[in-house]
Design a protein around this motif. Structure first.
Motif, PDB file in Angstrom:
ATOM      1  N   PRO A   1       0.793  -1.235   0.000  1.00 37.26           N
ATOM      2  CA  PRO A   1       0.000   0.000   0.000  1.00 37.26           C
ATOM      3  C   PRO A   1       0.824   1.282   0.000  1.00 37.26           C
ATOM      4  O   PRO A   1       0.394   2.295  -0.529  1.00 37.26           O
ATOM      5  N   HIS A   2       2.004   1.244   0.606  1.00 36.48           N
ATOM      6  CA  HIS A   2       2.794   2.474   0.740  1.00 36.48           C
ATOM      7  C   HIS A   2       4.213   2.219   0.238  1.00 36.48           C
ATOM      8  O   HIS A   2       5.171   2.186   1.009  1.00 36.48           O
TER       9      HIS A   2
ATOM     10  N   THR B   1       7.307   3.089  -2.689  1.00 37.65           N
ATOM     11  CA  THR B   1       7.842   4.090  -3.613  1.00 37.65           C
ATOM     12  C   THR B   1       9.012   3.481  -4.361  1.00 37.65           C
ATOM     13  O   THR B   1       9.984   3.029  -3.740  1.00 37.65           O
TER      14      THR B   1
ATOM     15  N   HIS C   1       9.436   0.425   0.978  1.00 38.25           N
ATOM     16  CA  HIS C   1       8.098   0.143   1.509  1.00 38.25           C
ATOM     17  C   HIS C   1       7.973   0.731   2.902  1.00 38.25           C
ATOM     18  O   HIS C   1       8.898   0.632   3.719  1.00 38.25           O
ATOM     19  N   SER C   2       6.810   1.322   3.180  1.00 37.59           N
ATOM     20  CA  SER C   2       6.508   1.848   4.507  1.00 37.59           C
ATOM     21  C   SER C   2       5.295   1.115   5.058  1.00 37.59           C
ATOM     22  O   SER C   2       4.386   0.749   4.313  1.00 37.59           O
ATOM     23  N   SER C   3       5.292   0.907   6.365  1.00 33.00           N
ATOM     24  CA  SER C   3       4.193   0.158   6.958  1.00 33.00           C
ATOM     25  C   SER C   3       2.982   1.031   7.275  1.00 33.00           C
ATOM     26  O   SER C   3       1.918   0.516   7.601  1.00 33.00           O
ATOM     27  N   GLY C   4       3.132   2.351   7.170  1.00 33.56           N
ATOM     28  CA  GLY C   4       2.026   3.235   7.525  1.00 33.56           C
ATOM     29  C   GLY C   4       1.812   4.348   6.531  1.00 33.56           C
ATOM     30  O   GLY C   4       2.735   4.748   5.808  1.00 33.56           O
ATOM     31  N   GLU C   5       0.600   4.848   6.500  1.00 31.72           N
ATOM     32  CA  GLU C   5       0.254   5.932   5.579  1.00 31.72           C
ATOM     33  C   GLU C   5       0.791   7.265   6.058  1.00 31.72           C
ATOM     34  O   GLU C   5       1.077   8.159   5.260  1.00 31.72           O
ATOM     35  N   HIS C   6       0.939   7.412   7.385  1.00 39.27           N
ATOM     36  CA  HIS C   6       1.390   8.673   7.957  1.00 39.27           C
ATOM     37  C   HIS C   6       2.642   8.437   8.802  1.00 39.27           C
ATOM     38  O   HIS C   6       2.561   8.344  10.042  1.00 39.27           O
TER      39      HIS C   6
END
Length: 295
Positions: A157-158, A160, A263-268
């Motif tokens: 989901p997150h 880049t 990859h990031s585990s959170g949207e914010h």
């Protein structure tokens, strides 16, 4: 000639009053008296040397100089507030969990850490070196805050995509180049499946109708480099972390570039996580440039 220096408190009063369309409201918000606000505006006009506000009916409107000053004042205040915010955040303590492919961990980790701790010296980092599948699973299950992986087509989901690098056939220093293919089976040294580089190697050789065999598999990049240096076969990897005693071999089928994804585990993400992501991007950009100029 000595240049005057703007008082940021005065500029803040000016900007707040214009944005609220009332300097009385600005006085309340900034906890100042209306007389103090009037004195600040007078000081500002004396510094500028021309009116920045003129009466219009029962209110005040900006002069052309005032409009220009408003734009500059906003930028100065944004820069000032950003500096204090950064300094405050630099004292934040906490833990960030970062996952890396071994290629990146071996070659880029020290540079990433150096850049990050300059801004967040109080943060603790937990580093996980693992293969793509494990890193992606950890990110998806919130076991990692950030993970730098190869682009295998797997989306999160997150994510880049930060860029790409070339894959190369790599052999020992005494390996002929171009590689002499006399019809014998080509020995390969690779990770065990699933592995994006392994798939790219075997697909390229199959397309070129070059017979191959897996001579050795290793769970680590270091093991692959050691086996290649011993002359047990060739491998397909990027130049990231390429030891000086190995070299790129020409004469084998071309392979596409390989992308890398953050990859990031959170949207914010927190400011500290954002800073770590920026450190990763900067290190990768410097690394990619060094490849572009390498002979």
């Amino acid at each position: 000639m000595r240049r005057p220096t703007f008082d940021l408190d005065v500029l803040r009063t000016f900007v707040t009053g214009v944005e609220l369309n009332s300097f009385a409201k600005a006085a309340d918000r900034l906890d100042r008296s209306t007389s103090a606000v009037s004195a600040q505006l007078k000081k500002l006009e004396e510094q500028v040397g021309t009116p920045v506000l003129v009466k219009s009916g029962r209110g005040l409107v900006l002069t052309p100089v005032g409009e220009s000053l408003l734009s500059h004042a906003r930028r100065l205040l944004e820069l000032n507030d950003g500096i204090f915010q950064t300094l405050h955040e630099s004292q934040t303590a906490g833990t960030i969990r970062l996952g890396l492919q071994e290629d990146f961990g071996e070659h880029l980790l020290s540079e990433i850490l150096r850049r990050f701790v300059q801004v967040y010296p109080m943060m603790t980092l937990e580093i996980r070196i693992a293969r793509n599948t494990e890193l992606l699973s950890l990110v998806e299950n919130a076991g990692l805050d950030l993970a730098l992986t190869w682009d295998t087509g797997h989306t999160s989901p997150h994510a880049t995509r930060l860029g790409e690098t070339h894959m190369h056939w790599i052999g020992a220093r005494d390996t002929p180049s171009p590689a002499r293919l006399d019809g014998s089976t080509l020995p390969l040294i690779l990770f065990d499946a699933p592995c994006v580089l392994r798939s790219a190697a075997t697909q390229a050789l199959d397309t070129a109708r070059i017979p191959w065999r897996i001579a050795l598999t290793s769970p680590s990049v270091g093991g692959i480099w050691a086996a290649v240096a011993a002359g047990l076969g060739l491998t397909l990897r990027t130049r990231i972390g390429l030891p000086a005693h190995l070299r790129v071999i020409s004469g084998l089928p071309p392979v596409p570039s390989l992308g890398y994804v953050l990859h990031s585990s959170g949207e914010h993400p927190t400011p500290a996580i954002k800073q770590l992501a920026a450190s990763i991007k900067t290190s990768l950009q410097a690394h990619t440039f060094s490849f572009a100029t390498a002979k």
